[in-house]
Design an enzyme around this catalytic site. Structure first.
Site, PDB file in Angstrom:
ATOM      1  N   LYS A 183       6.131   1.813  -5.376  1.00 59.98           N
ATOM      2  CA  LYS A 183       5.526   2.104  -4.064  1.00 59.98           C
ATOM      3  C   LYS A 183       5.889   3.497  -3.552  1.00 59.98           C
ATOM      4  O   LYS A 183       5.079   4.158  -2.907  1.00 59.98           O
ATOM      5  CB  LYS A 183       6.016   1.081  -3.045  1.00 59.98           C
ATOM      6  CG  LYS A 183       5.875  -0.352  -3.524  1.00 59.98           C
ATOM      7  CD  LYS A 183       4.879  -1.105  -2.690  1.00 59.98           C
ATOM      8  CE  LYS A 183       4.449  -2.370  -3.415  1.00 59.98           C
ATOM      9  NZ  LYS A 183       3.136  -2.828  -3.040  1.00 59.98           N
ATOM     10  N   GLU A 212       0.558  -1.927   6.729  1.00 54.95           N
ATOM     11  CA  GLU A 212       0.664  -3.382   6.630  1.00 54.95           C
ATOM     12  C   GLU A 212       1.749  -3.696   5.623  1.00 54.95           C
ATOM     13  O   GLU A 212       2.052  -2.894   4.753  1.00 54.95           O
ATOM     14  CB  GLU A 212      -0.658  -3.954   6.129  1.00 54.95           C
ATOM     15  CG  GLU A 212      -0.846  -3.894   4.596  1.00 54.95           C
ATOM     16  CD  GLU A 212      -1.018  -2.476   4.023  1.00 54.95           C
ATOM     17  OE1 GLU A 212      -1.256  -1.550   4.828  1.00 54.95           O
ATOM     18  OE2 GLU A 212      -0.887  -2.286   2.793  1.00 54.95           O
ATOM     19  N   SER A 272       7.262  -2.576 -12.548  1.00 60.10           N
ATOM     20  CA  SER A 272       6.923  -1.926 -11.282  1.00 60.10           C
ATOM     21  C   SER A 272       8.059  -1.910 -10.273  1.00 60.10           C
ATOM     22  O   SER A 272       8.109  -1.055  -9.403  1.00 60.10           O
ATOM     23  CB  SER A 272       5.693  -2.588 -10.677  1.00 60.10           C
ATOM     24  OG  SER A 272       5.892  -3.979 -10.549  1.00 60.10           O
TER      25      SER A 272
END
Ligand SMILES: Cc1ncc(COP(=O)(O)O)c(C=O)c1O
Ligand SMILES: Cc1ncc(COP(=O)(O)O)c(C=O)c1O
Lengths: 408, 272, 408, 272
Positions: C85, C107, C386
């Site tokens: 991210k 969000e 990830s």
């Protein structure tokens, strides 16, 4: 033994006779390995490919602006596992393999070194048992789970205060029993020779990288290099390559609830030389030589001893040691999170808190003006950010009720 | 302190063709008063020598049983000076039995070696074994021991190779503490198999008499130890367990220890 | 708009008219920035110095031996913040600064993207509000605290199912209201143009590094590249530079409790094209076009939509998508932890589980023999790891009661 | 479907010098039966046109009030076909009042645009506004609208620049939905300041009549909207709030809606 394992009058190997052959074997294997290009290459590869080294240095612009002094972090929080611990467990595990050991044991307090060792157990396919005080097993249930997830056995230690110190005692006992096929993967630069030198050797990569990176990015060396000191491994790792430079070295110990309350872990600040867990070093003890209980909000600093090399650096006055309280550390934890989006381990927050104090002092020296911190890059403070704060969220939540509110 | 109680005792035992039985207890467990009574009970039971621990917060060479005794003693407020008091009192009643101390290095280091050894000598101690001081670190302890008339006890273990054994034997001392097996103090069900070859290796080197320790808890063990060539046997955890079992009843505790020592002592006569 | 924002028939900008100027401005700023050497240099610097890029690739020797097939990880778990991210929030935040925005909104579901955005709020000194379903605020109290620690406001969303989807709805509403000074820092490659392209552009670094690293370390390209797909950002980031190669691309979706139970999040596997949150893409919906509720043990995959580029790659048959169950993912979570000492995020564990299935399939193709995986390095499976599993410990503990036992 | 009810209505209003008042409700809120009564009450109250929402699971352009109505309707099992049923029933009773639909793109996309528009037309719908379809995405919707005789309603907002305004105006449609302020649907205490300049800018471009929406909840707002140059005003959240307030009492709900519509309608006569 090929070396005397001393740092001035500190260090040595104060262990039961039965452990001496193991220490001798370990010293020998380590001295050979450190000269062996294959070993060095393999360790280097693992540090890069498995652990993610090199870690960067990060200039904290917001923090620097706020303090009016340049602050730079060495980012051990980015190492696989979340702290500098991985650097040296890789080295020791590789060595254990080399020695043909079939089993690893380790002590752990809050679980960080246990988790790091468990990683090695998995990676090197070695049966691994972790000793952990029963009290800590209760307090750190998530880390216990994490270790078990990696396939290791966590053995709760009920004796004594049932915390870190007792886990070390128990690990030493296990080692004495299973010394033939077992490597004791000690977690810091404490313990008998060769641990203090060997662990420092494996952690040295921190300062080595940092020195080169700082020079490349900002030119020169930082004015001050700051690290937290529990057993002292991240501090030694960071300091080592700066010892021959002009940089001032600062070790920050946990003052807990205050140095006067007795509830602290400021071994170098408030202790006196003694013998524990295999080495002569500063210790927190009573007038009869019984080891006293310590306190710190940060489990990783909650230890009554310290690596002997720090005792030496202190007595030689090459490094300076001071302590910051739980509150200082928590404030620094919040400060770094809010100003840079980097949540430090509570251990590392002690280093940040110490650096904040130094920054204020340095600024006062030049008249207290806050402006133009960029002009003083040659006087920057380099902070060893030994680990990340994920593990400390529950503790921190408890201490910042005003920030809490979601759930539970 | 010019009497050599160890030599006297070993000589006497040799004359009698007996081995030595040496019970161990932690000074001040469970408190000073009871502890003194335990020493008396040991002597009354026929102990040839005593091995006495000063309680330490972090006894890494000991198993859970002895650590528990340390904790009880520390809870009872026993400090090294108070431990010496117990010895002093006992010594007044018994000037013959050799008394060995089992300590951890920091207890000696903190007051300073000389002071600690002088106080020990003044209390009537004959030897000191520092559990976490191996050969390499022993020089200052031996030196101070010599100055203060306290014998330095070295340990040998199944892992000690012949070269090191020779070096250790050469250092002398009132006796060699022979660790019968790997690990820490604590009970065993049978005597370790490694004891016999180890004792044989030691014998080859000459050197001081040997006392076998770790896991000695039954008369058979004593018998076997002596048969294997040891000059005696030390029993610690077993004694502490008996004391623990009778924690509520001081009189019973002392009687049981005396009986245990007597039974063990008896076994020293059949070994050789 | 300078681009049509389509991937075949997917994508577009299905947003209330009021948001169009903001999207146009964003597209424009992004298209300019991506050609601007200063912007690129600054982003690159931050990725390296702040986030710790490049991340390594790790050959999993134990896992490979166990499966009889070479398995390699791309280690986004080592990025600052603990997941991929960070790559793209850095890009967007830098862009927001460039556009002169004063505020960030985002969000978040489980809190990962919220935490990543909060990091940016701190780092770039931008007021930041995070929308989070009230149910998630309760469930993810630690992440809520973490965000607040970094100085952001967490706004619980009570409407709808009070989870991620509703948080997006609410963020879009906020944006519609405060569109002049606020940047909506969307968390994945979904949403209206330019988000899918822009976020992919920022995440592309994953595959770019991985391709070069793989080539350098093992020669050639992997046979298969596998990533988990929630919104699809880590997958696109990893796939992008492999699209022109021979590597087969696999996206792994959450089959939750099973594709037949209806309790899953297999958007591409079980959904149909539709329009949600600004784009035309595959969707989980009922026969009238109402969005249905999804389920996954992994909060980050628990989303009824998917980035439009994945819909395109699926329809073009350039990538293949399949789903693995909660149980598969949990087993893979355990497997990687125990065999390599690397605890994956539950999201990433889906990729691992998918890769395990592929490895078995590939091995069957050559006759099922387990030996000599090293001979097939040219057929290796590259897994996009990830993120790391620290955030998932509580959930995992719940699912592995046999490993639990310490505390509580 | 060749009648142009919007044109007829706007013409009639223009003759009378009145603005249009357009109440909004979610079809099926709180259930199909009551919803039909609400439509009747609106007509009875003097509504000039109706704006009707089909409930959607993710109404991103709406505020909490209307989303709550969506959720109620969905809970009551309202689907687009059922929503059309309500319209169909109402249309049988009232063939004159223009009916606009407010939908989200996916509701149209899922059955397919043509099918959805055809069904809407068959039910008696005159226009469709797709809340999440801006100018750029509108072509297929306009095209299908044209084929099926359903007017495409575009939105303009205070952020729409003149070029885009011109383009939007050129597309025509039965009316322009003028968003009075930034944000989503919901009540306001006063009419946004941005409404007036926006309406002035729209007038310059020509184009369809304008209905001002977002935050219209009081007669004053209607007055002000029309005074500012709008051809009418749409009130949604205010209607839904009234319905919510009388959730327990269907008769009262309908009466209150009728009275509210009447009061708002009255205000359209004083604006110009
Ligand atoms: C992040 C972190 N920093 C520092 C320490 C303290 O250890 P040392 O002083 O050996 O670096 C620990 C120990 O757990 C730790 O986890
Ligand atoms: C570690 C991790 N991987 C994957 C995802 C799924 O997102 P995406 O599909 O956009 O990569 C998330 C979302 O929270 C995540 O935290």
């Amino acid at each position: 033994m090929r070396q005397n394992g001393r740092f001035g009058s500190f260090g040595g190997f104060y262990v039961p006779e039965i452990l001496m052959p193991a220490l001798t074997e370990l010293e020998s294997a380590w001295l050979d390995a450190r000269k062996d290009p294959t070993f060095k290459a393999e360790l280097k590869r693992l540090l890069a490919e498995y652990a993610g080294r090199p870690t960067p240095i990060t200039l904290c612009e917001n923090l620097s602006a706020r303090l009016g002094w340049p602050m730079v972090l060495k980012r051990e929080d980015l190492v696989h596992g979340g702290a500098h611990k991985t650097n040296q467990v890789l080295g020791q595990a590789l060595l254990a393999k080399r020695m043909g050991k079939k089993r690893l044991i380790a002590e752990t307090g809050a679980g960080q070194h246990g988790v790091a060792t468990a990683m090695m157990g998995a990676l090197f396919n070695l049966k691994t048992d972790i000793y952990m005080g029963a009290v800590d097993v209760e307090r750190q249930a998530l880390n216990v789970f994490r270790m078990r997830l990696m396939g290791v056995r966590v053995i709760p230690v009920d004796s004594g205060s049932a915390t870190l110190k007792d886990a070390i005692n128990e690990a030493l006992r296990d080692w004495a029993t299973n010394v033939r096929d077992t490597h004791y993967l000690l977690g810091t630069v404490a313990g008998p020779h060769p641990y203090p030198q060997m662990v420092a050797d494996f952690q040295r990569v921190i300062g080595k990288e940092a020195r080169t990176q700082f020079k490349k990015r900002f030119g020169g060396t930082p004015r001050a290099v700051v690290a937290c000191v529990g057993g002292g491994s991240n501090a030694i790792g960071l300091f080592k390559d700066f010892i021959p430079t002009d940089a001032a070295l600062y070790g920050v110990e946990p003052a807990g609830e205050g140095l006067r309350t007795g509830k602290h872990g400021a071994t170098l600040g408030k202790g006196s030389p003694g013998i524990l867990h295999g080495a002569r070093s500063y210790l927190l003890q009573d007038e009869h030589g019984q080891i006293t209980e310590t306190h710190s909000v940060s489990a990783g600093l909650d230890y009554p001893g310290v690596g002997p090399e720090h005792s030496y650096l202190k007595d030689m006055e090459r490094a300076e040691y001071f302590a910051v309280t739980d509150r200082d550390a928590l404030d620094a934890f919040h400060l770094l999170s809010a100003s840079e989006g980097i949540v430090p381990a509570l251990e590392s927050a002690h280093a940040v808190a110490g650096a904040v104090k130094l920054a204020r002092k340095f600024r006062r020296e030049i008249g207290g003006k806050k402006t133009d911190w960029r002009k003083h890059m040659d006087q920057a403070i380099l902070i060893g950010l030994s680990g990340r704060g994920d593990k400390d969220m529950e503790t921190a939540r408890h201490h910042f009720p005003e920030l809490d509110g979601g759930g539970k | 302190m010019s009497r050599d109680r160890y030599a006297e005792t070993f000589d006497r035992l040799a004359e009698r063709g007996e081995g030595a039985f040496v019970p161990f207890t932690v000074l001040g467990d469970p408190n000073a008063k009871t502890s003194l009574e335990i020493l008396r009970a040991m002597a009354a039971g026929g102990a040839d020598m005593l091995e006495l621990g000063i309680p330490f917060s972090d006894p890494v060479a000991d198993g859970p049983t002895i650590q528990a005794a340390d904790i009880r003693a520390l809870k009872a407020g026993i400090t090294p000076p108070k431990a010496f008091d117990i010895i002093r009192k006992f010594r007044k009643e018994n000037d013959d039995i050799p008394i060995g101390l089992l300590v951890y290095a920091n207890l000696v280091h903190e007051p300073g070696l000389v002071k600690f050894y002088e106080e020990a000598a003044a209390a009537g101690v004959d030897s000191i074994l520092v559990a976490d001081v191996p050969l390499e670190e022993s020089a200052p302890f031996r030196w101070v021991g010599e100055k203060t008339g306290i014998g330095h006890v070295s340990m040998v273990t199944p892992l000690t190779d012949d070269a090191r054994l020779a070096e250790t034997a050469k250092l002398g001392g009132p006796y060699l503490y022979v660790v019968s097996r790997l690990g820490v103090t604590g009970r065993d069900t049978s005597l370790s198999k490694s004891a016999k070859p180890l004792l044989r290796r030691i014998k080859k080197q000459g050197g001081p008499p040997t006392l076998l320790g770790f896991g000695i808890s039954k008369p058979e063990h004593v018998c076997a130890a002596i048969a294997a060539g040891a000059d005696g046997a030390i029993s610690g955890s077993a004694v502490v367990e008996i004391m623990q079992k009778h924690a509520g009843d001081r009189a019973k505790m002392a009687t049981s220890v005396r009986r245990f020592v007597a039974a063990m002592k008896k076994a020293t006569k059949f070994g050789k």
